[in-house]
Design an enzyme around this catalytic site. Sequence first.
Site, short mmCIF file in Angstrom:
data_model
loop_
_atom_site.label_atom_id
_atom_site.label_comp_id
_atom_site.label_asym_id
_atom_site.label_seq_id
_atom_site.Cartn_x
_atom_site.Cartn_y
_atom_site.Cartn_z
N TYR A 1 0.84 -1.21 0.00
CA TYR A 1 0.00 0.00 0.00
C TYR A 1 0.87 1.26 0.00
O TYR A 1 0.37 2.36 -0.19
CB TYR A 1 -0.93 0.05 1.22
CG TYR A 1 -1.84 -1.13 1.42
CD1 TYR A 1 -2.06 -2.07 0.41
CD2 TYR A 1 -2.50 -1.34 2.62
CE1 TYR A 1 -2.89 -3.17 0.62
CE2 TYR A 1 -3.34 -2.43 2.82
CZ TYR A 1 -3.51 -3.34 1.83
OH TYR A 1 -4.32 -4.43 2.04
N HIS B 1 1.32 -11.58 2.34
CA HIS B 1 0.16 -10.94 1.68
C HIS B 1 -0.58 -11.88 0.73
O HIS B 1 -1.81 -11.84 0.61
CB HIS B 1 0.65 -9.70 0.92
CG HIS B 1 -0.40 -8.65 0.72
ND1 HIS B 1 -0.15 -7.31 0.76
CD2 HIS B 1 -1.72 -8.75 0.47
CE1 HIS B 1 -1.26 -6.63 0.56
NE2 HIS B 1 -2.22 -7.47 0.38
N1 LIG Z 1 -5.16 -8.97 2.10
C1 LIG Z 1 -5.56 -8.51 0.94
O1 LIG Z 1 -5.23 -9.05 -0.14
C2 LIG Z 1 -6.45 -7.30 0.90
C3 LIG Z 1 -7.08 -6.95 -0.30
C4 LIG Z 1 -7.90 -5.82 -0.28
C5 LIG Z 1 -8.07 -5.07 0.89
N2 LIG Z 1 -7.40 -5.42 2.03
C6 LIG Z 1 -7.56 -4.65 3.29
O2 LIG Z 1 -8.93 -4.65 3.65
C7 LIG Z 1 -9.39 -3.32 3.81
C8 LIG Z 1 -10.86 -3.21 3.49
O3 LIG Z 1 -11.09 -3.59 2.14
P1 LIG Z 1 -11.47 -2.50 1.03
O4 LIG Z 1 -10.96 -1.18 1.44
O5 LIG Z 1 -11.03 -3.03 -0.28
O6 LIG Z 1 -13.05 -2.57 1.02
P2 LIG Z 1 -14.21 -2.26 2.09
O7 LIG Z 1 -13.66 -1.70 3.33
O8 LIG Z 1 -15.09 -3.45 2.17
O9 LIG Z 1 -15.06 -1.21 1.30
C9 LIG Z 1 -14.64 0.11 1.14
C10 LIG Z 1 -15.78 0.87 0.49
O10 LIG Z 1 -16.95 0.73 1.30
C11 LIG Z 1 -17.50 1.99 1.59
N3 LIG Z 1 -18.04 1.93 2.97
C12 LIG Z 1 -17.37 1.71 4.12
N4 LIG Z 1 -18.21 1.71 5.17
C13 LIG Z 1 -19.46 1.89 4.67
C14 LIG Z 1 -20.73 1.98 5.25
N5 LIG Z 1 -20.94 1.86 6.56
N6 LIG Z 1 -21.80 2.18 4.42
C15 LIG Z 1 -21.62 2.29 3.11
N7 LIG Z 1 -20.44 2.23 2.48
C16 LIG Z 1 -19.35 2.02 3.26
C17 LIG Z 1 -16.39 2.98 1.44
O11 LIG Z 1 -16.89 4.17 0.91
P3 LIG Z 1 -16.74 5.59 1.70
O12 LIG Z 1 -15.29 5.89 1.78
O13 LIG Z 1 -17.52 6.52 0.83
O14 LIG Z 1 -17.39 5.39 3.05
C18 LIG Z 1 -15.49 2.33 0.38
O15 LIG Z 1 -15.88 2.71 -0.90
C19 LIG Z 1 -8.46 -2.53 2.88
O16 LIG Z 1 -8.51 -1.14 3.11
C20 LIG Z 1 -7.15 -3.19 3.17
O17 LIG Z 1 -6.62 -2.69 4.38
C21 LIG Z 1 -6.61 -6.54 2.06
#
Ligand SMILES: NC(=O)c1ccc[n+]([C@@H]2O[C@H](COP(=O)([O-])OP(=O)(O)OC[C@H]3O[C@@H](n4cnc5c(N)ncnc54)[C@H](OP(=O)(O)O)[C@@H]3O)[C@@H](O)[C@H]2O)c1
Length: 269
Positions: free
Chosen positions: A57, A118
């Site tokens: 990241y 990862h």
């Molecule tokens: N290990 C891996 O391979 C891997 C891969 C991907 C991600 N990750 C980790 O997992 C974390 C979370 O995954 P992600 O960021 O991809 O997806 P996520 O957290 O599931 O979704 C993020 C999206 O959801 C929206 N959101 C969040 N809370 C909300 C709510 N209460 N109501 C409506 N919309 C909401 C956000 O929009 P707004 O900003 O407009 O609220 C954003 O667009 C990442 O940030 C990263 O740290 C790990």
Amino acid sequence: MQTFTLNKGLRIPVMGTGTNTYGKVNRDYMGDINNDTTELESAFALGYTLIDTAISYRNEGVVGLAIKRSGLDRDTLFITSKIPADDLHTKDEACIRRAVNESLKALDLDVIDLYLLHRPLENNEDNVRVWTVLEALVQEGKLRSIGVSNFDVNQLDYLLKHCTLIPVVNQIESHPGLWNDEIIEFCQKNNVFVEAWGPVKKVSDEAKFVLDSIGSKYGKTWAQVILRYQIERNVIVIPKSHKVDNQKANLEIFDFNLTSEEKTLIQKL
Ligand SMILES: NC(=O)c1ccc[n+]([C@@H]2O[C@H](COP(=O)([O-])OP(=O)(O)OC[C@H]3O[C@@H](n4cnc5c(N)ncnc54)[C@H](OP(=O)(O)O)[C@@H]3O)[C@@H](O)[C@H]2O)c1
């Protein structure tokens, strides 16, 4: 914040914040780092203590800066980072050690609470090779615990059979439409906690409709119902938001319980 107790006795908050677009221009995953700590500051102020970052990241330094600015006691925080599964970081022991040292330096910490591989490498033997070095770094006190990410049943099974330290966590994608129940079941049978990434992303309008109708009984949104569902089945969640209101809403899931009928309905989404 409620916690789960990992297999080595370490306590992990049941919810943390993702960070993969924090501290970047245009809140774009690929954007340049701008050291903006706004979302991390609001997360700390709201009571988040688990922060999920990764070398890939490029924002471990932003997390380190936010920790320093927060003035919070280090011991109240649970910091996760990840080593990329590429040659540069995993080719040999020296590369792995360099990666961990660079994470520690960027985060400005003496020890990282949880460090994940990862992604799986190309073959199981290579996963074990990297794992052995991570195990040594736990013994040396640089990592408090270690885990994996995006491992399937075969990859995790092989590692479990060849490791000394059992991975405390497997961080995988899990949300309606892709719950990944098979690997979740396998992890839980083997004392490996599951952490769901992307927990509220890629949710279809049809699923949101069903989840909203369940949530209306409790005054909760579709996103809150998903997060509640996951923690009720002992899955850690790390939703990420750039909006304070959503960051706050995601924490407000500890005052209701889903019925078994509702959980069955959610499981089918
Ligand atoms: N290990 C891996 O391979 C891997 C891969 C991907 C991600 N990750 C980790 O997992 C974390 C979370 O995954 P992600 O960021 O991809 O997806 P996520 O957290 O599931 O979704 C993020 C999206 O959801 C929206 N959101 C969040 N809370 C909300 C709510 N209460 N109501 C409506 N919309 C909401 C956000 O929009 P707004 O900003 O407009 O609220 C954003 O667009 C990442 O940030 C990263 O740290 C790990």
